[in-house]
Design a protein around this motif. Structure first.
Motif, PDB file in Angstrom:
ATOM      1  N   GLU A 112      -7.696  13.135 -12.256  1.00 60.36           N
ATOM      2  CA  GLU A 112      -7.729  12.052 -11.273  1.00 60.36           C
ATOM      3  C   GLU A 112      -6.388  11.348 -11.338  1.00 60.36           C
ATOM      4  OE1 GLU A 112     -10.954   9.375 -10.799  1.00 60.36           O
ATOM      5  OE2 GLU A 112     -12.453  10.932 -11.127  1.00 60.36           O
ATOM      6  N   ASN A 113      -5.854  11.030 -10.164  1.00 57.95           N
ATOM      7  CA  ASN A 113      -4.542  10.398 -10.077  1.00 57.95           C
ATOM      8  C   ASN A 113      -4.603   9.244  -9.087  1.00 57.95           C
ATOM      9  OD1 ASN A 113      -3.285  12.530 -11.693  1.00 57.95           O
ATOM     10  ND2 ASN A 113      -3.628  13.809  -9.904  1.00 57.95           N
ATOM     11  N   VAL A 114      -3.715   8.292  -9.274  1.00 58.86           N
ATOM     12  CA  VAL A 114      -3.592   7.186  -8.334  1.00 58.86           C
ATOM     13  C   VAL A 114      -2.160   7.172  -7.805  1.00 58.86           C
ATOM     14  CG1 VAL A 114      -3.635   4.678  -8.025  1.00 58.86           C
ATOM     15  CG2 VAL A 114      -5.374   5.793  -9.445  1.00 58.86           C
ATOM     16  N   TYR A 115      -2.059   7.164  -6.496  1.00 59.31           N
ATOM     17  CA  TYR A 115      -0.778   7.042  -5.809  1.00 59.31           C
ATOM     18  C   TYR A 115      -0.678   5.613  -5.298  1.00 59.31           C
ATOM     19  CZ  TYR A 115      -0.739  12.154  -5.591  1.00 59.31           C
ATOM     20  OH  TYR A 115      -0.747  13.485  -5.897  1.00 59.31           O
ATOM     21  N   LEU A 116       0.325   4.895  -5.746  1.00 61.21           N
ATOM     22  CA  LEU A 116       0.608   3.567  -5.218  1.00 61.21           C
ATOM     23  C   LEU A 116       1.781   3.759  -4.261  1.00 61.21           C
ATOM     24  CD1 LEU A 116      -0.158   0.585  -5.423  1.00 61.21           C
ATOM     25  CD2 LEU A 116       1.497   0.366  -7.271  1.00 61.21           C
ATOM     26  N   VAL A 117       1.557   3.493  -2.983  1.00 64.73           N
ATOM     27  CA  VAL A 117       2.569   3.787  -1.969  1.00 64.73           C
ATOM     28  C   VAL A 117       2.929   2.533  -1.175  1.00 64.73           C
ATOM     29  CG1 VAL A 117       2.008   6.230  -1.715  1.00 64.73           C
ATOM     30  CG2 VAL A 117       0.773   4.571  -0.350  1.00 64.73           C
ATOM     31  N   LYS A 118       4.195   2.465  -0.800  1.00 66.50           N
ATOM     32  CA  LYS A 118       4.676   1.357   0.032  1.00 66.50           C
ATOM     33  C   LYS A 118       5.178   1.934   1.351  1.00 66.50           C
ATOM     34  CE  LYS A 118       7.836  -2.544   0.246  1.00 66.50           C
ATOM     35  NZ  LYS A 118       8.981  -3.220  -0.367  1.00 66.50           N
ATOM     36  N   PHE A 119       4.737   1.338   2.446  1.00 68.92           N
ATOM     37  CA  PHE A 119       5.127   1.763   3.780  1.00 68.92           C
ATOM     38  C   PHE A 119       6.147   0.793   4.363  1.00 68.92           C
ATOM     39  CE2 PHE A 119       1.146   3.923   3.213  1.00 68.92           C
ATOM     40  CZ  PHE A 119       1.305   5.121   3.905  1.00 68.92           C
ATOM     41  N   ASP A 120       7.026   1.315   5.223  1.00 70.16           N
ATOM     42  CA  ASP A 120       7.887   0.437   6.003  1.00 70.16           C
ATOM     43  C   ASP A 120       7.224   0.188   7.356  1.00 70.16           C
ATOM     44  OD1 ASP A 120       8.411   2.687   7.623  1.00 70.16           O
ATOM     45  OD2 ASP A 120      10.453   2.950   6.893  1.00 70.16           O
ATOM     46  N   LEU A 121       7.860  -0.587   8.188  1.00 68.51           N
ATOM     47  CA  LEU A 121       7.262  -0.943   9.477  1.00 68.51           C
ATOM     48  C   LEU A 121       7.209   0.228  10.462  1.00 68.51           C
ATOM     49  CD1 LEU A 121       8.766  -4.521   9.871  1.00 68.51           C
ATOM     50  CD2 LEU A 121       6.391  -3.902   9.344  1.00 68.51           C
ATOM     51  N   ASP A 122       7.892   1.331  10.138  1.00 64.46           N
ATOM     52  CA  ASP A 122       7.829   2.538  10.961  1.00 64.46           C
ATOM     53  C   ASP A 122       6.729   3.486  10.495  1.00 64.46           C
ATOM     54  OD1 ASP A 122       9.983   1.789  12.622  1.00 64.46           O
ATOM     55  OD2 ASP A 122      11.424   2.522  11.134  1.00 64.46           O
ATOM     56  N   GLY A 123       5.979   3.077   9.458  1.00 70.45           N
ATOM     57  CA  GLY A 123       4.894   3.916   8.954  1.00 70.45           C
ATOM     58  C   GLY A 123       5.344   4.998   7.992  1.00 70.45           C
ATOM     59  N   LYS A 124       6.566   4.887   7.480  1.00 71.42           N
ATOM     60  CA  LYS A 124       7.086   5.857   6.512  1.00 71.42           C
ATOM     61  C   LYS A 124       6.861   5.336   5.097  1.00 71.42           C
ATOM     62  CE  LYS A 124       9.400   8.885   9.133  1.00 71.42           C
ATOM     63  NZ  LYS A 124       9.296  10.309   9.069  1.00 71.42           N
ATOM     64  N   ILE A 125       6.562   6.252   4.199  1.00 70.19           N
ATOM     65  CA  ILE A 125       6.404   5.909   2.782  1.00 70.19           C
ATOM     66  C   ILE A 125       7.799   5.774   2.182  1.00 70.19           C
ATOM     67  CG2 ILE A 125       5.562   6.709   0.546  1.00 70.19           C
ATOM     68  CD1 ILE A 125       3.364   8.261   2.134  1.00 70.19           C
ATOM     69  N   THR A 126       8.087   4.589   1.638  1.00 66.13           N
ATOM     70  CA  THR A 126       9.412   4.330   1.064  1.00 66.13           C
ATOM     71  C   THR A 126       9.390   4.307  -0.460  1.00 66.13           C
ATOM     72  OG1 THR A 126       9.108   1.939   1.210  1.00 66.13           O
ATOM     73  CG2 THR A 126      10.184   3.045   3.089  1.00 66.13           C
ATOM     74  N   GLN A 127       8.210   4.119  -1.035  1.00 66.88           N
ATOM     75  CA  GLN A 127       8.061   4.163  -2.492  1.00 66.88           C
ATOM     76  C   GLN A 127       6.739   4.830  -2.829  1.00 66.88           C
ATOM     77  OE1 GLN A 127       8.883   0.636  -4.881  1.00 66.88           O
ATOM     78  NE2 GLN A 127       9.922  -0.293  -3.128  1.00 66.88           N
ATOM     79  N   VAL A 128       6.781   5.686  -3.854  1.00 68.71           N
ATOM     80  CA  VAL A 128       5.575   6.337  -4.357  1.00 68.71           C
ATOM     81  C   VAL A 128       5.570   6.174  -5.869  1.00 68.71           C
ATOM     82  CG1 VAL A 128       4.273   8.492  -4.586  1.00 68.71           C
ATOM     83  CG2 VAL A 128       5.680   8.109  -2.552  1.00 68.71           C
ATOM     84  N   LYS A 129       4.480   5.673  -6.399  1.00 71.18           N
ATOM     85  CA  LYS A 129       4.279   5.605  -7.843  1.00 71.18           C
ATOM     86  C   LYS A 129       3.014   6.408  -8.131  1.00 71.18           C
ATOM     87  CE  LYS A 129       6.543   1.178  -8.301  1.00 71.18           C
ATOM     88  NZ  LYS A 129       6.582  -0.093  -8.998  1.00 71.18           N
ATOM     89  N   ILE A 130       3.177   7.509  -8.846  1.00 75.38           N
ATOM     90  CA  ILE A 130       2.045   8.384  -9.142  1.00 75.38           C
ATOM     91  C   ILE A 130       1.644   8.161 -10.592  1.00 75.38           C
ATOM     92  CG2 ILE A 130       1.175  10.745  -9.156  1.00 75.38           C
ATOM     93  CD1 ILE A 130       3.582  11.459  -7.332  1.00 75.38           C
ATOM     94  N   PHE A 131       0.421   7.717 -10.781  1.00 78.89           N
ATOM     95  CA  PHE A 131      -0.120   7.505 -12.117  1.00 78.89           C
ATOM     96  C   PHE A 131      -1.012   8.701 -12.422  1.00 78.89           C
ATOM     97  CE2 PHE A 131       1.104   3.476 -10.402  1.00 78.89           C
ATOM     98  CZ  PHE A 131       1.731   2.851 -11.457  1.00 78.89           C
ATOM     99  N   MET A 132      -0.500   9.580 -13.286  1.00 78.40           N
ATOM    100  CA  MET A 132      -1.157  10.852 -13.572  1.00 78.40           C
ATOM    101  C   MET A 132      -2.208  10.708 -14.664  1.00 78.40           C
ATOM    102  SD  MET A 132       0.560  13.030 -11.600  1.00 78.40           S
ATOM    103  CE  MET A 132       0.028  14.575 -12.288  1.00 78.40           C
TER     104      MET A 132
END
Length: 144
Positions: A112-132
């Protein structure tokens, strides 16, 4: 009447985006939502692939290395358990359950993993933090 539009993708939209993550043959569809220069952080206790990198090409390489290191092949079964955030918030958490298939019968593993993601105003993922879930990965690799 208040506006129903939100500045960032909704939880339902994020789940749809991550649905492509669950289909390895459609990884390119997931990657279209990742900014070319996105910051990627992979967290896991004593995890060989842990660290910080940048860009969707690096994210693709992480996935390739994960499969190679763990002696995996074939279709992984990835299920989206829950999505929290999005909409009014730039950040969202995506909880996934994965069953990785091994080259030899019975050599796959569960994670099981958790992806913490941040989106910009264009709907693009600009940051990904994957907790494995590295406990299961270490066990599979004979490191536990």
């Amino acid at each position: 009447m208040p506006s129903t539009t939100t500045p960032y993708p909704s939880a339902a939209t994020i789940e749809g985006i991550f649905h492509y993550r669950t289909l390895p043959r459609h990884a390119d569809k997931f990657e279209q939502y990742v900014d070319d220069s996105a910051d990627i952080h992979i967290f896991g206790q004593d995890f060989k692939l842990g660290g910080k990198t940048r860009g969707k090409k690096a994210f693709r390489e992480f996935n390739r290395q994960m499969h190679s290191m763990a002696d995996l092949e074939g279709e992984d079964k990835i299920e989206i358990i829950n999505v929290v955030g999005g909409g009014e918030q730039a950040w969202a958490a995506v909880n996934t359950r994965c069953v990785y298939s091994g080259k030899d019968a019975g050599k796959g593993f569960y994670s099981e993993n958790v992806y913490l993601v941040k989106f910009d105003l264009d709907g693009k993922i600009t940051q990904v933090k994957i907790f494995m879930d590295t406990k299961h990965a270490h066990h599979h690799l004979g490191e536990a």
